[in-house]
Scaffold this active site. Structure first.
Site, PDB file in Angstrom:
ATOM      1  N   ASP A 163      47.158  23.413  33.863  1.00 46.70           N
ATOM      2  CA  ASP A 163      46.097  23.508  34.881  1.00 46.70           C
ATOM      3  C   ASP A 163      44.714  23.645  34.265  1.00 46.70           C
ATOM      4  OD1 ASP A 163      47.789  23.391  37.045  1.00 46.70           O
ATOM      5  OD2 ASP A 163      48.022  25.560  37.198  1.00 46.70           O
ATOM      6  N   ARG A 213      44.717  40.756  36.548  1.00 48.92           N
ATOM      7  CA  ARG A 213      43.608  39.968  37.114  1.00 48.92           C
ATOM      8  C   ARG A 213      42.269  40.711  37.123  1.00 48.92           C
ATOM      9  NH1 ARG A 213      46.137  35.720  35.560  1.00 48.92           N
ATOM     10  NH2 ARG A 213      47.541  34.717  37.050  1.00 48.92           N
ATOM     11  N   ASP A 249      46.213  35.125  43.414  1.00 52.51           N
ATOM     12  CA  ASP A 249      45.303  35.257  42.282  1.00 52.51           C
ATOM     13  C   ASP A 249      43.874  34.833  42.613  1.00 52.51           C
ATOM     14  OD1 ASP A 249      47.107  36.405  40.553  1.00 52.51           O
ATOM     15  OD2 ASP A 249      47.930  34.481  39.933  1.00 52.51           O
ATOM     16  N   SER A 303      56.330  27.637  37.331  1.00 50.13           N
ATOM     17  CA  SER A 303      54.985  28.180  37.136  1.00 50.13           C
ATOM     18  C   SER A 303      55.150  29.616  36.659  1.00 50.13           C
ATOM     19  CB  SER A 303      54.223  28.112  38.460  1.00 50.13           C
ATOM     20  OG  SER A 303      53.082  28.924  38.377  1.00 50.13           O
TER      21      SER A 303
HETATM   22  N1  ARG Z   1      53.379  36.501  43.078  1.00 49.25           N
HETATM   23  C1  ARG Z   1      52.924  37.204  41.928  1.00 49.25           C
HETATM   24  C2  ARG Z   1      51.635  37.908  42.210  1.00 49.25           C
HETATM   25  O1  ARG Z   1      50.942  37.498  43.087  1.00 49.25           O
HETATM   26  C3  ARG Z   1      52.892  36.370  40.695  1.00 49.25           C
HETATM   27  C4  ARG Z   1      51.973  35.200  40.673  1.00 49.25           C
HETATM   28  C5  ARG Z   1      52.002  34.657  39.304  1.00 49.25           C
HETATM   29  N2  ARG Z   1      51.545  33.357  39.103  1.00 49.25           N
HETATM   30  C6  ARG Z   1      52.322  32.353  38.615  1.00 49.25           C
HETATM   31  N3  ARG Z   1      51.739  31.280  38.236  1.00 49.25           N
HETATM   32  N4  ARG Z   1      53.607  32.458  38.511  1.00 49.25           N
HETATM   33  O2  ARG Z   1      51.296  38.871  41.582  1.00 49.25           O
END
Ligand code: ARG
Length: 405
Positions: free
Chosen positions: A14, A95, A124, A173
């Protein structure tokens, strides 16, 4: 002069596509920022070289593992942070730190724009944008993947066209840091099947996990783990070691149907062996040293914390109040917990603390007990009086209600 954009660059597909796109479609100069939060592919030099090759005018790399463990993961532990009682918030906790670093480097390098690699469907984007704006409202935040609206196949196409190396094994992912591994997409999206074995990496699936129980001890001070098997260790090292040991025993694989901030329900898979072990031990120790009312209020605060971290509200001032509460209540959480790990189970096999509220001479059913049972009937008389009286007054009415039904 071209406008400069600071890109949170992971080295993956990405954000690599984004480097090209930001230059070619938007005519920006791209500064690529890569942070080591304990992900497996943390070769910062190699990632920076890739960014340069794709045309980044500047690369910035930083190892933030200490900061991440001491200021973010530590809060996750003090708060027993589990979203929906299951997910240790591994991605969520990283984050705000990444946002903080991005703001810092954007300011230092006169960038007015920060770009991140999130899609428009997840949490995110919310976390990055609320955090960055909370820290510096004048910055503009862009999310090219969201704005380009490309699906993964189109991205791979574009990558091939632009000579961008497409990492293999990129079926799922994945987001990683020392507190856990988040896996989404591909076959995990089919909820009528279990999580496929090829999604596992840090945890051995139960059938393959080690056949012998492993007993270990975790010592906590002020609520934070400071020793593993009575050996003092910095938090990040203790976590790394536990990720391996507990993962071998099949601990920390989490399959959940999750409620995202944007309202979407999704099927997610996490591997968080250390997080689950540390939080389980922490909770067990808390049950020994906290009073009933302290535990009740703490549980409420813990849930509030988890929900806020998950929702990207790390920099909300309420978080500061929660931190003060948690530091204060965790001051009593000192001691050692012994845990037996076996086939995905964590079984407490002993706990000790100088702050223990457990008094065996009071609670024992054996001899030499010190609790004066003769006082119990008087207590029950007073304690139950209102329930008994209220019931008597309403008895007639209650009977009417029952017959009506
Ligand atoms: N659902 C989780 C969260 O919002 C993980 C998201 C992680 N991203 C990924 N590309 N797998 O904290």
């Amino acid at each position: 002069m071209k406008e400069k954009v600071l890109l949170l660059y992971s080295g993956g597909l990405d954000t690599s596509v984004m480097i090209k796109w930001l230059q070619e479609q938007q005519n920006f100069d791209v500064l690529a920022l890569t942070l080591d939060v304990g992900q497996e592919k943390n070769d910062l030099q190699r990632i920076a070289a890739k960014a340069k090759k794709l045309g980044a005018v500047k690369t910035i790399t930083e190892d933030v593992k200490d900061k991440f463990s001491e200021e973010f993961v530590a809060q996750g532990i003090l708060n027993d942070g589990l979203y929906l009682d299951k997910y240790p918030l591994s991605t969520s906790l990283a984050r705000p730190l990444m946002s903080m670093e991005a703001v810092k480097f954007a300011e230092q390098n006169d960038c007015n724009i920060i770009a991140h690699g999130s899609t428009g469907k997840g949490n995110d984007q919310v976390r990055f944008e609320v955090s960055i704006k909370a820290l510096n409202e004048d910055l503009t935040v862009i999310a090219p993947v969201r704005e380009m609206n490309m699906n993964r196949d189109e991205e791979v196409e574009y990558a091939k066209l632009k000579n961008i190396e497409v990492p293999n094994g990129g079926k799922y992912s994945v987001d990683e840091n020392l507190w856990g591994r988040s896996v989404e997409g591909s076959n995990i999206e089919f909820i009528n099947e279990g999580v496929p074995e090829d999604a596992y990496k840090w945890v051995l699936p139960i059938e393959k996990s080690v056949d012998k129980p492993v007993v270990l001890s975790v010592t906590y001070s002020g609520g934070l783990p400071v020793e593993l098997n009575e050996k003092q260790m910095p938090l990040k090292d203790l976590i790394a070691e536990l990720n391996y040991v507990a993962g071998q025993s099949g601990i920390g694989a989490i399959d959940m149907i999750e409620d995202r901030v944007v309202g979407i329900k999704s099927h997610e898979f996490y591997e968080c062996p250390a997080a689950i072990t540390i939080i389980t031990g922490h909770k067990y120790l808390e049950s020994l040293v906290l009073s009933k009312r302290e535990s009740q209020l703490k549980k409420f605060m813990d849930q509030q914390f988890a929900d806020m971290v998950y929702s990207g509200l790390w920099f909300d001032p309420l978080m500061d109040h929660i931190k003060v509460f948690q530091q204060s209540i965790n001051a009593a959480v000192n001691g050692m917990v012994k845990l037996k790990l076996y086939k995905g189970n964590i079984i407490p096999v002993g706990v000790e603390s100088t702050n223990s509220l457990y008094d065996m001479s009071v609670s024992t059913y054996g001899k030499n007990q010190t609790f004066d049972q003769s006082k119990a009937p008087g207590f029950i008389y007073v304690f139950g009086s209102q329930t008994i009286a209220t019931r008597k007054v309403r008895k007639k009415h209650l009977e009417e209600m029952i017959i009506k039904e």
